[in-house]
Scaffold this motif. Sequence first.
Motif, PDB file in Angstrom:
ATOM      1  N   ILE A 106     -85.438 -29.994  49.391  1.00  0.00           N
ATOM      2  CA  ILE A 106     -86.437 -30.913  48.848  1.00  0.00           C
ATOM      3  C   ILE A 106     -86.738 -30.437  47.446  1.00  0.00           C
ATOM      4  O   ILE A 106     -86.975 -29.238  47.228  1.00  0.00           O
ATOM      5  CB  ILE A 106     -87.719 -30.932  49.697  1.00  0.00           C
ATOM      6  CG1 ILE A 106     -87.395 -31.520  51.062  1.00  0.00           C
ATOM      7  CG2 ILE A 106     -88.796 -31.758  49.023  1.00  0.00           C
ATOM      8  CD1 ILE A 106     -88.509 -31.386  52.035  1.00  0.00           C
ATOM      9  N   ARG A 107     -86.675 -31.326  46.488  1.00  0.00           N
ATOM     10  CA  ARG A 107     -86.941 -30.946  45.107  1.00  0.00           C
ATOM     11  C   ARG A 107     -88.203 -31.663  44.625  1.00  0.00           C
ATOM     12  O   ARG A 107     -88.331 -32.864  44.817  1.00  0.00           O
ATOM     13  CB  ARG A 107     -85.773 -31.324  44.203  1.00  0.00           C
ATOM     14  CG  ARG A 107     -84.522 -30.542  44.550  1.00  0.00           C
ATOM     15  CD  ARG A 107     -83.408 -30.876  43.610  1.00  0.00           C
ATOM     16  NE  ARG A 107     -82.176 -30.237  44.038  1.00  0.00           N
ATOM     17  CZ  ARG A 107     -81.005 -30.427  43.459  1.00  0.00           C
ATOM     18  NH1 ARG A 107     -80.919 -31.244  42.419  1.00  0.00           N
ATOM     19  NH2 ARG A 107     -79.930 -29.814  43.884  1.00  0.00           N
ATOM     20  N   VAL A 108     -89.079 -30.895  44.037  1.00  0.00           N
ATOM     21  CA  VAL A 108     -90.295 -31.473  43.447  1.00  0.00           C
ATOM     22  C   VAL A 108     -90.136 -31.307  41.938  1.00  0.00           C
ATOM     23  O   VAL A 108     -90.094 -30.176  41.454  1.00  0.00           O
ATOM     24  CB  VAL A 108     -91.554 -30.774  43.965  1.00  0.00           C
ATOM     25  CG1 VAL A 108     -92.785 -31.374  43.325  1.00  0.00           C
ATOM     26  CG2 VAL A 108     -91.630 -30.881  45.470  1.00  0.00           C
ATOM     27  N   GLY A 109     -90.005 -32.418  41.248  1.00  0.00           N
ATOM     28  CA  GLY A 109     -89.738 -32.355  39.813  1.00  0.00           C
ATOM     29  C   GLY A 109     -88.447 -31.609  39.514  1.00  0.00           C
ATOM     30  O   GLY A 109     -88.350 -30.908  38.523  1.00  0.00           O
ATOM     31  N   GLY A 110     -87.457 -31.732  40.422  1.00  0.00           N
ATOM     32  CA  GLY A 110     -86.158 -31.093  40.208  1.00  0.00           C
ATOM     33  C   GLY A 110     -86.098 -29.646  40.651  1.00  0.00           C
ATOM     34  O   GLY A 110     -85.043 -29.036  40.605  1.00  0.00           O
ATOM     35  N   VAL A 111     -87.246 -29.088  41.092  1.00  0.00           N
ATOM     36  CA  VAL A 111     -87.258 -27.676  41.509  1.00  0.00           C
ATOM     37  C   VAL A 111     -87.196 -27.606  43.036  1.00  0.00           C
ATOM     38  O   VAL A 111     -87.917 -28.326  43.727  1.00  0.00           O
ATOM     39  CB  VAL A 111     -88.547 -26.978  41.017  1.00  0.00           C
ATOM     40  CG1 VAL A 111     -88.579 -25.533  41.482  1.00  0.00           C
ATOM     41  CG2 VAL A 111     -88.655 -27.078  39.521  1.00  0.00           C
ATOM     42  N   HIS A 112     -86.312 -26.749  43.537  1.00  0.00           N
ATOM     43  CA  HIS A 112     -86.189 -26.584  44.982  1.00  0.00           C
ATOM     44  C   HIS A 112     -87.508 -26.043  45.536  1.00  0.00           C
ATOM     45  O   HIS A 112     -87.916 -24.943  45.186  1.00  0.00           O
ATOM     46  CB  HIS A 112     -85.039 -25.615  45.270  1.00  0.00           C
ATOM     47  CG  HIS A 112     -84.773 -25.438  46.733  1.00  0.00           C
ATOM     48  ND1 HIS A 112     -84.003 -24.435  47.225  1.00  0.00           N
ATOM     49  CD2 HIS A 112     -85.176 -26.152  47.807  1.00  0.00           C
ATOM     50  CE1 HIS A 112     -83.951 -24.522  48.549  1.00  0.00           C
ATOM     51  NE2 HIS A 112     -84.653 -25.569  48.918  1.00  0.00           N
ATOM     52  N   ALA A 113     -88.182 -26.835  46.362  1.00  0.00           N
ATOM     53  CA  ALA A 113     -89.519 -26.424  46.795  1.00  0.00           C
ATOM     54  C   ALA A 113     -89.770 -26.715  48.260  1.00  0.00           C
ATOM     55  O   ALA A 113     -90.910 -26.739  48.708  1.00  0.00           O
ATOM     56  CB  ALA A 113     -90.570 -27.126  45.950  1.00  0.00           C
ATOM     57  N   GLY A 114     -88.701 -26.899  49.027  1.00  0.00           N
ATOM     58  CA  GLY A 114     -88.934 -27.147  50.434  1.00  0.00           C
ATOM     59  C   GLY A 114     -87.646 -27.501  51.141  1.00  0.00           C
ATOM     60  O   GLY A 114     -86.567 -27.501  50.545  1.00  0.00           O
ATOM     61  N   THR A 115     -87.776 -27.775  52.427  1.00  0.00           N
ATOM     62  CA  THR A 115     -86.583 -28.088  53.211  1.00  0.00           C
ATOM     63  C   THR A 115     -86.914 -29.173  54.227  1.00  0.00           C
ATOM     64  O   THR A 115     -88.058 -29.295  54.668  1.00  0.00           O
ATOM     65  CB  THR A 115     -86.056 -26.809  53.879  1.00  0.00           C
ATOM     66  OG1 THR A 115     -84.829 -27.099  54.516  1.00  0.00           O
ATOM     67  CG2 THR A 115     -87.010 -26.260  54.911  1.00  0.00           C
ATOM     68  N   VAL A 116     -85.912 -29.969  54.549  1.00  0.00           N
ATOM     69  CA  VAL A 116     -86.099 -31.019  55.548  1.00  0.00           C
ATOM     70  C   VAL A 116     -86.027 -30.354  56.912  1.00  0.00           C
ATOM     71  O   VAL A 116     -84.996 -29.784  57.279  1.00  0.00           O
ATOM     72  CB  VAL A 116     -85.002 -32.099  55.417  1.00  0.00           C
ATOM     73  CG1 VAL A 116     -85.112 -33.104  56.539  1.00  0.00           C
ATOM     74  CG2 VAL A 116     -85.102 -32.782  54.072  1.00  0.00           C
ATOM     75  N   ARG A 117     -87.122 -30.371  57.637  1.00  0.00           N
ATOM     76  CA  ARG A 117     -87.164 -29.665  58.919  1.00  0.00           C
ATOM     77  C   ARG A 117     -86.578 -30.526  60.021  1.00  0.00           C
ATOM     78  O   ARG A 117     -85.950 -30.009  60.946  1.00  0.00           O
ATOM     79  CB  ARG A 117     -88.624 -29.268  59.240  1.00  0.00           C
ATOM     80  CG  ARG A 117     -88.783 -28.384  60.437  1.00  0.00           C
ATOM     81  CD  ARG A 117     -88.020 -27.080  60.313  1.00  0.00           C
ATOM     82  NE  ARG A 117     -88.519 -26.234  59.236  1.00  0.00           N
ATOM     83  CZ  ARG A 117     -87.737 -25.425  58.535  1.00  0.00           C
ATOM     84  NH1 ARG A 117     -86.455 -25.360  58.774  1.00  0.00           N
ATOM     85  NH2 ARG A 117     -88.245 -24.677  57.574  1.00  0.00           N
ATOM     86  N   GLY A 118     -86.790 -31.817  59.958  1.00  0.00           N
ATOM     87  CA  GLY A 118     -86.275 -32.652  61.039  1.00  0.00           C
ATOM     88  C   GLY A 118     -86.183 -34.114  60.617  1.00  0.00           C
ATOM     89  O   GLY A 118     -86.830 -34.534  59.658  1.00  0.00           O
ATOM     90  N   ILE A 119     -85.351 -34.852  61.329  1.00  0.00           N
ATOM     91  CA  ILE A 119     -85.202 -36.294  61.090  1.00  0.00           C
ATOM     92  C   ILE A 119     -85.371 -36.971  62.444  1.00  0.00           C
ATOM     93  O   ILE A 119     -84.630 -36.670  63.379  1.00  0.00           O
ATOM     94  CB  ILE A 119     -83.830 -36.602  60.473  1.00  0.00           C
ATOM     95  CG1 ILE A 119     -83.735 -35.933  59.094  1.00  0.00           C
ATOM     96  CG2 ILE A 119     -83.625 -38.109  60.345  1.00  0.00           C
ATOM     97  CD1 ILE A 119     -82.389 -36.034  58.455  1.00  0.00           C
ATOM     98  N   GLU A 120     -86.364 -37.850  62.529  1.00  0.00           N
ATOM     99  CA  GLU A 120     -86.665 -38.463  63.820  1.00  0.00           C
ATOM    100  C   GLU A 120     -86.305 -39.934  63.798  1.00  0.00           C
ATOM    101  O   GLU A 120     -86.781 -40.678  62.932  1.00  0.00           O
ATOM    102  CB  GLU A 120     -88.161 -38.309  64.126  1.00  0.00           C
ATOM    103  CG  GLU A 120     -88.555 -36.875  64.434  1.00  0.00           C
ATOM    104  CD  GLU A 120     -90.059 -36.712  64.596  1.00  0.00           C
ATOM    105  OE1 GLU A 120     -90.803 -37.679  64.323  1.00  0.00           O
ATOM    106  OE2 GLU A 120     -90.471 -35.604  64.992  1.00  0.00           O
TER     107      GLU A 120
END
Lengths: 376, 283
Positions: free
Chosen positions: A54-68
């Motif tokens: 997950i990128r916030v303003g192009g900066v890696h700042a998170g991860t997709v934990r799940g897709i429901e």
Amino acid sequence: MSRAARLGAFIIATLAILAAGIFIIGSKQYLFTSTYRLKAQFTTVVGLDPGAEIRVGGVHAGTVRGIELPHKPTDKITILMDLQRSTHDIIKQDSVAAIETEGLLGNEYVSISFGSAQALNVKDDDTIASLPPLVIADLMKKADGILDSSQEALDNVTVATANLGSITGKINQGQGTIGALVNDKKIYTQLDETTAGLRDTVSHAQAGVTSFQENMDAMKSNFLLRGYFKKRGYENSSELVKDEIPQLPAAAPLKTFTFESKQLFDKADSAKPRNQKSLRAAGQFLADTEFGLAVVVVSTGSTGDAQKDLVLAQARALVVRDYLVGNFSFDDAQLKTLGLGKGKNPGPASGWGTVEIIIYPADTEAPTQVSAVSPK
Amino acid sequence: MVTHNIRIHRHSIRPAVVQTTPPLPSALRSVGNLLNSFLEWFGELGLFVWQVMRAAVRRPFEGRELLRQLDELGSKSMPLIALAGAAIGAVLALETRSSLVRFGAKSMLPAAIVFSIIHETGPVVTGLVVSGRVGAGIGAELGSMKVTEQIDAIEASGVNPYKFLAFTRIVACILVLPLLTVAADFCGVMVGWISSTLVEPISFLKFINQGLAGTSFSDFLAPTFRTAVFGLIIGTIGCFQGMRTQGGTEGVGRSATSSVVLSSLLVILADVILVKLILVFFP
């Protein structure tokens, strides 16, 4: 080194590397840092996997934990996102999540835009707005459609060009009307001959008209007919409106001479002059004064045929003008006529109508067309 | 004991086959013999595994011998594995660069090196190198013990040779293989970075970050721990081939060679199956 020490070193070193690998990968997945969770809903996630960046303003700042997947066909797919705590001040409730691709064929990731300053902070498990992702396959489909329609258009153009080619070919070969016109010199020659003939005819006709005119002039002078013209007061009907203006100018007149038609003309329905010497005062004024424009305005009585009265007024104005121009020296281009005809200016009780000579100052110009507001 | 039983069994079958069937063409007969010996080998392997498993659950657990084997098979393999890993890293960095540059994807170089090392090359090369060094070592050691009747002596002294000799080596192989894989991965990645940065400087942090971008635990742990299966194969085949050695020093050489060949082959076959299995369980 003893055997035990060697074994210890081996085990510790390899386990340390293993632990480091686990820690690096875990920290990339934000497993060992404080995170908060957001949700976003999409109709398609275009192959986004759990664990994606997950990128916030192009900066890696998170991860997709799940897709429901949704439970109902009308619902959307929900993605669960774990975001670093530090992004909490940037991501607001009006932030928008979008699924994007690194390059054209790279990995999918979620991009979250900054929120606005005045928007509320997000809370854990909030759902933020989302943008539908750009699906390459859809793009391809659209491009395919465009290509198909352009192919059709090109086909049409090809057909049209072929038709045009066939038409120009026919014209070139002299087929059809245009072909004959373009290719057959005979038509041109005939047209040329016809034009020459026409020109001859016209010149003959002109000669005929000239001689007719001469004949007519001779006839006017002939003693049998001279009386008619004399009684009418003027010889040529075409000259009646030669010096006429459509209306009086807007400027204030310098001087106005008013005569009763009865004083100047022989009969109530005639333009034959009588006692024109009474116009002398006016003529003398015109000769002595620097004026811009003078108008002879004639109106007839309120009885009789309107068309005939208009012609009579015009004729009388012409007669008066001819007299003034013939007997006094001034620029005759500045003396105009205006036949008002019947009823426009009822005039004196005699019913013969009036003759006015209205003189305007030096800078007045003759109106060329009727203005919306009549000056008088 | 078991091998003795099997030998008797083999002798008892052979005359029956010759008597009941009409004479076969020699080619067909040799194929039949090959199939027969192949089946025998598998049968003996099954019996050997059964003996080892039965011995493993009984006390004592031979911890000291296990530690000795961990050192013998693990620590002493370390330099060789580190060298092999480093070589892979260097080769991958140099080879992949030219291919990626051709496609204009040079920025993918760290990911290509790191991913291919931790995913496939590191585990497989570790398995093959260990099967070469350890497989041959176990085969030769146990083979010479067998032909010099040391194994019989151990058995006579009341120690179960399946537990003391085989089980400790098999367990040691299972334990050290993942650790050696981690070491090989580490050396490969480090030397990959050094090779890359010599051609075009890139910081180690960026190399690692780009290399591990999008890497999950399943990309790292599953390939690393599947080498435990390689360890099981190498240890079992080495011990089995060693303990069934026959025919003096010549037989010892045969055992060493066959244990290397068979364990390498089975490691590659197992890798094919395990890759498929890992993809099924960690998509």
